[in-house]
Design a protein around this motif. Sequence first.
Motif, short mmCIF file in Angstrom:
data_model
loop_
_atom_site.label_atom_id
_atom_site.label_comp_id
_atom_site.label_asym_id
_atom_site.label_seq_id
_atom_site.Cartn_x
_atom_site.Cartn_y
_atom_site.Cartn_z
N HIS A 1 0.83 -1.21 0.00
CA HIS A 1 0.00 0.00 0.00
C HIS A 1 0.87 1.26 0.00
O HIS A 1 0.59 2.22 -0.73
N VAL A 2 1.92 1.27 0.82
CA VAL A 2 2.80 2.43 0.89
C VAL A 2 3.48 2.67 -0.45
O VAL A 2 3.58 3.82 -0.91
N ALA A 3 3.93 1.61 -1.10
CA ALA A 3 4.56 1.76 -2.41
C ALA A 3 3.60 2.37 -3.43
O ALA A 3 3.98 3.23 -4.23
N GLU A 4 2.34 1.93 -3.39
CA GLU A 4 1.34 2.47 -4.32
C GLU A 4 1.07 3.95 -4.03
O GLU A 4 0.99 4.76 -4.96
N TYR A 5 0.93 4.31 -2.77
CA TYR A 5 0.70 5.71 -2.43
C TYR A 5 1.90 6.59 -2.81
O TYR A 5 1.73 7.70 -3.31
N MET A 6 3.10 6.09 -2.57
CA MET A 6 4.29 6.86 -2.94
C MET A 6 4.29 7.15 -4.43
O MET A 6 4.56 8.27 -4.86
N ILE B 1 -12.64 5.41 8.40
CA ILE B 1 -12.26 5.94 7.09
C ILE B 1 -12.88 5.06 6.01
O ILE B 1 -12.60 3.86 5.92
N ASP B 2 -13.72 5.66 5.17
CA ASP B 2 -14.49 4.90 4.18
C ASP B 2 -13.79 4.74 2.83
O ASP B 2 -14.04 3.77 2.11
N ASN B 3 -12.97 5.71 2.44
CA ASN B 3 -12.41 5.67 1.08
C ASN B 3 -11.04 5.01 1.04
O ASN B 3 -10.19 5.23 1.89
N TYR B 4 -10.83 4.17 0.02
CA TYR B 4 -9.54 3.54 -0.20
C TYR B 4 -8.66 4.38 -1.11
O TYR B 4 -7.44 4.34 -1.03
N THR B 5 -9.28 5.13 -2.03
CA THR B 5 -8.54 6.03 -2.91
C THR B 5 -8.37 7.36 -2.20
O THR B 5 -9.34 8.09 -1.99
N LYS B 6 -7.15 7.68 -1.80
CA LYS B 6 -6.90 8.89 -1.01
C LYS B 6 -6.39 10.06 -1.86
O LYS B 6 -6.51 11.21 -1.47
N ILE B 7 -5.79 9.76 -3.00
CA ILE B 7 -5.15 10.78 -3.83
C ILE B 7 -5.95 10.95 -5.12
O ILE B 7 -6.11 9.99 -5.89
N THR B 8 -6.46 12.14 -5.35
CA THR B 8 -7.24 12.42 -6.55
C THR B 8 -6.72 13.69 -7.22
O THR B 8 -6.07 14.52 -6.58
N LEU B 9 -7.03 13.83 -8.50
CA LEU B 9 -6.61 15.00 -9.26
C LEU B 9 -7.77 15.98 -9.35
O LEU B 9 -8.87 15.64 -9.79
N ASN B 10 -7.52 17.21 -8.88
CA ASN B 10 -8.51 18.27 -9.01
C ASN B 10 -8.43 18.83 -10.43
O ASN B 10 -7.44 19.44 -10.81
#
Length: 289
Positions: free
Chosen positions: A56-61, A242-251
């Motif tokens: 998970h950390v690798a994916e978020y990085m 915490i409900d969402n698994y996708t934490k990083i989104t593009l505005n």
Amino acid sequence: MAKEMNSTKAYLLLQKRESPFLSQVNKAIEFASQILPMITKVFQTYTLHGMTHSVHVAEYMYELIDDVEKMSDLEIVMLIYAALFHDIGMVVSDREIEKIKTDKLLLGNRKYSKVFQKYNNENIALQECVRPVHGKRSREFLERIDDENKEMFLVSAGTVTTFKSELALICQAHNEDFEWISKELQSETIKGEYNLNAQYIAILLRIADYLDMDAQRAPLYLYKYLNPTDYSDLEWRQHFDIDNYTKITLNENTGQKEIRFIGSSKEPAVHRKLLKYFDDINKELLSAV
């Protein structure tokens, strides 16, 4: 979210590039998969810190990076290795446990006998001796890796140049402040033929480590089985809110990436802990700007 390290975006990018590091990365994944399960020896009631957390950390990085094409192969490898090894300092041997409990081994400025007086629980006291310094212990673990496994850290075959010291500092950095990062890690260096921005990798690791908080990291069935108490209980329950698994989104309006946590909390203690957690993330992001 990927399930295995060899299916993460970072690993697949190395495959696409036909990177010469791939065989080393595979060895590092195998090595970590054997060591990380030992974390549960002391931290059996904590949320998951094994291979799933590393993936998970690798994916978020990776998702935090603006333009991955500007990253060198070595920087992508460092991303994977940092995700694999940053918590390895939570592994504690039987000999260390004996020395800690007899005050013969002091971790930081914490003496086990004093910590035990506070918690009156042997396991919690041991956890609270190790947890605050596990980043430094991760660094020490990597520095002690023997010659048999040193090829995992070679910059290129046939040379003696390694990236182990930079990796060790990056792993320690996730328990340190940004002043420490700017002092101890370089933003521009060259290892062999590869550029390396160790400061950037360290910042990605710190933020990504925070982002791995949701029910994926704290399975309900495991929570019920372990029945944690005190600090560990709060640590588990904050993940459930915490409900969402996708934490990083593009505005799309600003073109900037945003970090979002979606959920709600009805328990005051958990709510306070979450507010502090989010405040810490905001401080990390502001410091990184």
